[in-house]
Structure formats: structure tokens, C-alpha cells
Design an enzyme around this catalytic site. Structure first.
Site, PDB file in Angstrom:
ATOM      1  N   THR A 124       1.060  -1.024  -0.191  1.00  0.00           N
ATOM      2  CA  THR A 124      -0.077   0.010  -0.275  1.00  0.00           C
ATOM      3  C   THR A 124       1.128   1.076  -0.039  1.00  0.00           C
ATOM      4  O   THR A 124       1.661   1.015   0.831  1.00  0.00           O
ATOM      5  CB  THR A 124      -0.852  -0.599   1.417  1.00  0.00           C
ATOM      6  OG1 THR A 124      -1.248  -1.742   1.216  1.00  0.00           O
ATOM      7  CG2 THR A 124      -1.766   1.470   0.748  1.00  0.00           C
ATOM      8  N   PHE A 150      -6.304  -7.065  -0.429  1.00  0.00           N
ATOM      9  CA  PHE A 150      -7.326  -6.589   0.374  1.00  0.00           C
ATOM     10  C   PHE A 150      -7.776  -7.505   1.087  1.00  0.00           C
ATOM     11  O   PHE A 150      -8.667  -8.142   1.367  1.00  0.00           O
ATOM     12  CB  PHE A 150      -8.748  -6.873  -0.990  1.00  0.00           C
ATOM     13  CG  PHE A 150      -7.968  -5.553  -2.227  1.00  0.00           C
ATOM     14  CD1 PHE A 150      -8.541  -3.991  -1.764  1.00  0.00           C
ATOM     15  CD2 PHE A 150      -7.616  -6.437  -3.530  1.00  0.00           C
ATOM     16  CE1 PHE A 150      -8.243  -3.165  -2.847  1.00  0.00           C
ATOM     17  CE2 PHE A 150      -7.467  -5.538  -4.165  1.00  0.00           C
ATOM     18  CZ  PHE A 150      -7.879  -3.682  -4.057  1.00  0.00           C
ATOM     19  N   LEU A 151      -6.244  -7.866   1.880  1.00  0.00           N
ATOM     20  CA  LEU A 151      -6.039  -9.491   3.379  1.00  0.00           C
ATOM     21  C   LEU A 151      -6.477  -8.371   3.630  1.00  0.00           C
ATOM     22  O   LEU A 151      -6.178  -7.994   4.542  1.00  0.00           O
ATOM     23  CB  LEU A 151      -4.591  -9.268   3.069  1.00  0.00           C
ATOM     24  CG  LEU A 151      -3.763  -9.892   1.669  1.00  0.00           C
ATOM     25  CD1 LEU A 151      -2.618 -10.787   2.150  1.00  0.00           C
ATOM     26  CD2 LEU A 151      -4.448 -10.941   1.088  1.00  0.00           C
ATOM     27  N   ARG A 152      -7.252  -9.108   4.842  1.00  0.00           N
ATOM     28  CA  ARG A 152      -8.218  -9.108   6.398  1.00  0.00           C
ATOM     29  C   ARG A 152      -7.054 -10.119   7.508  1.00  0.00           C
ATOM     30  O   ARG A 152      -7.366 -10.815   7.236  1.00  0.00           O
ATOM     31  CB  ARG A 152      -9.393  -9.355   6.485  1.00  0.00           C
ATOM     32  CG  ARG A 152     -10.224  -8.615   5.423  1.00  0.00           C
ATOM     33  CD  ARG A 152     -11.520  -9.103   5.774  1.00  0.00           C
ATOM     34  NE  ARG A 152     -11.643 -10.601   5.133  1.00  0.00           N
ATOM     35  CZ  ARG A 152     -13.001 -11.341   4.517  1.00  0.00           C
ATOM     36  NH1 ARG A 152     -14.215 -11.124   5.343  1.00  0.00           N
ATOM     37  NH2 ARG A 152     -12.766 -12.453   3.950  1.00  0.00           N
ATOM     38  N   GLU A 153      -6.817  -9.831   7.938  1.00  0.00           N
ATOM     39  CA  GLU A 153      -6.211 -10.490   8.979  1.00  0.00           C
ATOM     40  C   GLU A 153      -6.834 -11.063   9.691  1.00  0.00           C
ATOM     41  O   GLU A 153      -8.511 -10.741  10.136  1.00  0.00           O
ATOM     42  CB  GLU A 153      -5.586  -9.756  10.282  1.00  0.00           C
ATOM     43  CG  GLU A 153      -4.176  -8.629   9.712  1.00  0.00           C
ATOM     44  CD  GLU A 153      -3.466  -8.727  10.461  1.00  0.00           C
ATOM     45  OE1 GLU A 153      -3.067  -8.938  11.819  1.00  0.00           O
ATOM     46  OE2 GLU A 153      -2.321  -7.120  10.495  1.00  0.00           O
ATOM     47  N   CYS A 266      -3.238  -1.754   9.576  1.00  0.00           N
ATOM     48  CA  CYS A 266      -3.319  -0.722   7.982  1.00  0.00           C
ATOM     49  C   CYS A 266      -4.155   0.477   8.296  1.00  0.00           C
ATOM     50  O   CYS A 266      -4.316   1.722   8.218  1.00  0.00           O
ATOM     51  CB  CYS A 266      -3.740  -1.815   7.218  1.00  0.00           C
ATOM     52  SG  CYS A 266      -3.483  -3.066   6.731  1.00  0.00           S
ATOM     53  N   LYS A 269      -2.266   3.662  10.444  1.00  0.00           N
ATOM     54  CA  LYS A 269      -1.404   4.176   9.383  1.00  0.00           C
ATOM     55  C   LYS A 269      -2.039   4.665   8.184  1.00  0.00           C
ATOM     56  O   LYS A 269      -1.293   5.853   7.930  1.00  0.00           O
ATOM     57  CB  LYS A 269      -0.673   2.626   9.480  1.00  0.00           C
ATOM     58  CG  LYS A 269       0.823   3.326   7.891  1.00  0.00           C
ATOM     59  CD  LYS A 269       1.641   1.661   7.736  1.00  0.00           C
ATOM     60  CE  LYS A 269       0.859   0.801   6.617  1.00  0.00           C
ATOM     61  NZ  LYS A 269       0.175   1.428   5.977  1.00  0.00           N
TER      62      LYS A 269
END
Length: 440
Positions: A124, A150-153, A266, A269
Site C-alpha cells: 500500500t 485486500f487481505l483481512r487479518e 492498516c 496508518k
């Protein structure tokens, strides 16, 4: 296809293992020798559901390797940039690692003999970064594309192998763009054939997709948390409010659960970096509202401490506070900008005796020296003799824990549900004073 992934942190390691799972041959490169050694053994350096399984499987098959040597990328057809872009002191994104990755790659680019060679950025970055990097890469004859993640933890493997959309940011040169698109289409062929949307656009728009999405999500979360403050003041219930407005399909139900705010590596920040970049572009006023989003996110945490003082008395000195959660979200051990740990620090600052428990992040904290709070190894240990229980992270282990059992362990039956995730009536039936966020 032969692929390389530069940067084997959370993003890069998951992407490398997932691409190997699709059948590609992948080498991951990272400057951290300890991390490389651990990954090479098929051992995950962080907690992420399903990740270690596909990591181990593909390392054992030989499709996935890791190294500290950039020379190993020579001959690969696609090179992914997956390094971090941490927040700088000014709030802007720090591109040191991105620039170092490109510098390390340059001597080894242009050696693919299997077709068009591509560098694909996934990190990003501020809008305008791709165009600058493309100029540096151009002399090698390799094409840069921007292919944001577009990852979600907690869902990273699924989001890589079964994404809700894929974005290709391509150069203005039509032939170069067409050739690079063909490479990406072949790379992601199983995903494309599954019918997932593929969106093709220019560099700048592709760079804006991820950070715009995160800014919108942060705004939605802070909105419902602001409504929770209004509900507290007016005697209304934010859960019922969210259910009502969420039925409007222009708004939707997701991300409308009030709580102690967002954290992680994410959203906080990215909204600050987005504001900084808008200022650089001379349109800072357009994103001025994000500063308020940030303020609301901080304010809701402070309100929990105010509630605790109201319930326990103004002086919290010596009061035992059990905080259930340390990671910023469940199914993760990521503690960056953790609301739960922010609360722990605030309670410590008021001389409370604080104990923290988290299924994944707890063991990491237990190995750290000098913490101002105690780390419990179990829920029962955390609850023992507590004057106040605070749910900071909505792990299933916490939300499913029997309130009747909790009642037998605590010194005082008071619970603050910082995620509005506990079964309220069950805790009240067990004799607890239950306080949610913005709930009657």
C-alpha cells in the site's frame, strides 16, 4: 510460472504460499535471516488461520523456497513487491523498504526467457509511487504493474485464493499494458475462471483503491462509535440503532458494531498516510474529515476508562482489571495499535493492577521483559479476583465463556463489553453489572 516475492512479512509470506498453492514455483526474499530460516522450515512467524498448513505443504513439495539472496529472483516471470510501508514521524508512508526492494531487484531483472517479465507491486503506497518506480525499472525492459492486496487479518489465505476482486494497475503504453495483463491473467487463471471480478485501470487509480477502501471502513467504524457516544448521552441503544440503519442497502450492516475502535497495521496508518499525501498534492482539505475519524477512534477508548471510574470509584489504585484480549482483532496475534493494550496502559497509568489474556498474542507478550501488566495463561487465571472485566478483543473463547463460571472467579461482578459481543442477558443473569458501548 516462476515467481518471486520480495518481503516475507505478513503480506508477502501469505502471498508466496498462496501462489505456490496455485501450482506456481515461488521464491520469497527477505533481509531477515531468522524469518527466512523459520519459513524455510515450514513454520509460520505469525498467527494466521490456515497459513501454516499451506506454507508447510508447499515448502515440502519444493514449490516454495525462501532466501536472503536477491540473485535467486533471476529468471522469474513475475516479481511481487510485498514489503511494509510503515508510518513515518510525519504521518506519511515510509517508502524506505519499497525503494530498497526495487534497488535489490534491479540487477537481476530482465532475465526471464519464458515470456514477458513483470514486476507487480502489492504494498500500500501513496498515489504516484508506481509511476516513479516504473521509470527506475524501465531500463531493464521489465513492465511494472500495480496489483494491490485486500487481505483481512484472520482471513488472509481465503482473501488471496478467493478474493472479492482483483485490481490491475497498468502502464499507459497500450502494448506493454496488454502484455502485462496477459501475464497476470495466466498467473491468476484459476481465480479468474472462478468468476472473480478483474478490474483494469491506470497506476494512480489502482494505488488509490486500497487506501480509499480503508479510509471508508475507518470512517464507517468511527461513525457508529460516535453514534454510541450520542446513545450513551441520550439513553438510547446503539445496537438497535445500527440494526435499523443497516437495513438501508445504501448503508449496509457490516462494520456498524460499536466498540473500542479499530487498530492493526492498516487502518490507522493508512488514514494518516492518505491525509499526508493529500496535503502534498495540495488538496488536504478534501480529507480533513479523516482527522476527526482518528479522534473518534481514540475517544471511545478513553470513555471506557471513564466508565470504569464511575463503576469502581474515582480512584482505581489497587483495583484488579482483567482485560480479555491483546491483539487488535480475533484470529490474529497482531498487536499494532491495539485498542485492548491501549486500555491496559491507561489503567496502569491510573495505578490499577492489570492482567491481560489473549490466546495468540499472550504468549508473545509473555516473552517480553518489563511489561507494566501481568500476562495470564488462561481466562480463569485472568478473571481470578478481578474487580472489573473488560472485553478488548472478541475472541470466540471469550464470548463463549460461561458467565456463571466467571461469576465464581471474580471479586466483583462488573463487566465492560468493549466489543458489544458478549451475550448481555446471560452475563446479567449471572449477577454482573453489564456495560456495553452505547447500549442502554
Amino acid at each position: 510460472m516462476r515467481l518471486s516475492v520480495i518481503g516475507c512479512g505478513y503480506l508477502g509470506a501469505v502471498h508466496a504460499a498462496s501462489m505456490a498453492e496455485l501450482g506456481h514455483t515461488v521464491v520469497g526474499v527477505d533481509v531477515d535471516a531468522h524469518k527466512v530460516e523459520r519459513l524455510s522450515q515450514g513454520r509460520a512467524p505469525f498467527f494466521e488461520p490456515d497459513f501454516e498448513e499451506i506454507l508447510r505443504r508447499n515448502v515440502e513439495s519444493g514449490r516454495l523456497t525462501f532466501t536472503t539472496d536477491y540473485a535467486a529472483i533471476a529468471g522469474a516471470q513475475v516479481h511481487f513487491i510485498g514489503v511494509g510501508t510503515p508510518q513515518s514521524e510525519t504521518g506519511a508512508a515510509n517508502l524506505t523498504y519499497v525503494d530498497a526492494a526495487v534497488a535489490g531487484m534491479l540487477p537481476h531483472l530482465g532475465q526471464c526467457t519464458d515470456g514477458v517479465e513483470v514486476v507487480a507491486g502489492k504494498s500500500t503506497v501513496p498515489v504516484g509511487t508506481a509511476a516513479r518506480l516504473a521509470e527506475q525499472i524501465a531500463p531493464t525492459g521489465v513492465t511494472l504493474v500495480w496489483n494491490p492486496e485486500f487481505l483481512r487479518e484472520g482471513f488472509a489465505v481465503k482473501d488471496t485464493l478467493d478474493p472479492d476482486r482483483m485490481v490491475y494497475g497498468l502502464p499507459d503504453d497500450e502494448q506493454a499494458a496488454a502484455d502485462a495483463q496477459a501475464v497476470l491473467d495466466e498467473l491468476y487463471r484459476p481465480i479468474i475462471e472462478a468468476g472473480k471480478p478483474r478490474l483494469v485501470m491506470d497506476y494512480q487509480t489502482a494505488e488509490l483503491v486500497k487506501i480509499s477502501a480503508n479510509a471508508f471502513l475507518a470512517t464507517k467504524i468511527s461513525f457508529i462509535n460516535a453514534m454510541a457516544q450520542i446513545c450513551d448521552a441520550a439513553g438510547a441503544d446503539v445496537t438497535a440503532l445500527a440494526g435499523a440503519i443497516g437495513l438501508d442497502d445504501r448503508i449496509g450492516k457490516r462494520f456498524l458494531r460499536a466498540g473500542i475502535g479499530f487498530g492493526g497495521g492498516c487502518l490507522p496508518k493508512d488514514i494518516r498516510a492518505f491525509q499526508a499525501r493529500a496535503n502534498e498534492l495540495g488538496v488536504g482539505q478534501a480529507l480533513g474529515f479523516l482527522a476527526e475519524v482518528d479522534k473518534v477512534n481514540d475517544a471511545v477508548r478513553h470513555s471506557v476508562v471513564d466508565t470504569a471510574r464511575r463503576l469502581l470509584g474515582e480512584e482505581l489504585e489497587g483495583k484488579r482489571v482483567a482485560i480479555l484480549g491483546a491483539a487488535f482483532k480475533p484470529d490474529s496475534d497482531d498487536m499494532r495499535n491495539s485498542p485492548a493494550l491501549d486500555l491496559a496502559q491507561e489503567f496502569v497509568g491510573l495505578s490499577a493492577s492489570v492482567v491481560v489474556m489473549d490466546p495468540a498474542a499472550g504468549p508473545i507478550l509473555a516473552d517480553r521483559d518489563g511489561l507494566p501488566y501481568e500476562i495470564a495463561g488462561s481466562i480463569e487465571e485472568a478473571l481470578k479476583d478481578a474487580d472489573l472485566v473488560v472485553l478488548g478483543t472478541e475472541w470466540k473463547q471469550f464470548t463463549a465463556f460461561a458467565p456463571s463460571k466467571a461469576a465464581e472467579l471474580v471479586a466483583r461482578r462488573i463487566v465492560i463489553d468493549g466489543r458489544n459481543a458478549l451475550p448481555r442477558e446471560a452475563w446479567k443473569d449471572a449477577g454482573f453489572t453489564y456495560v456495553g458501548i452505547g447500549r442502554r
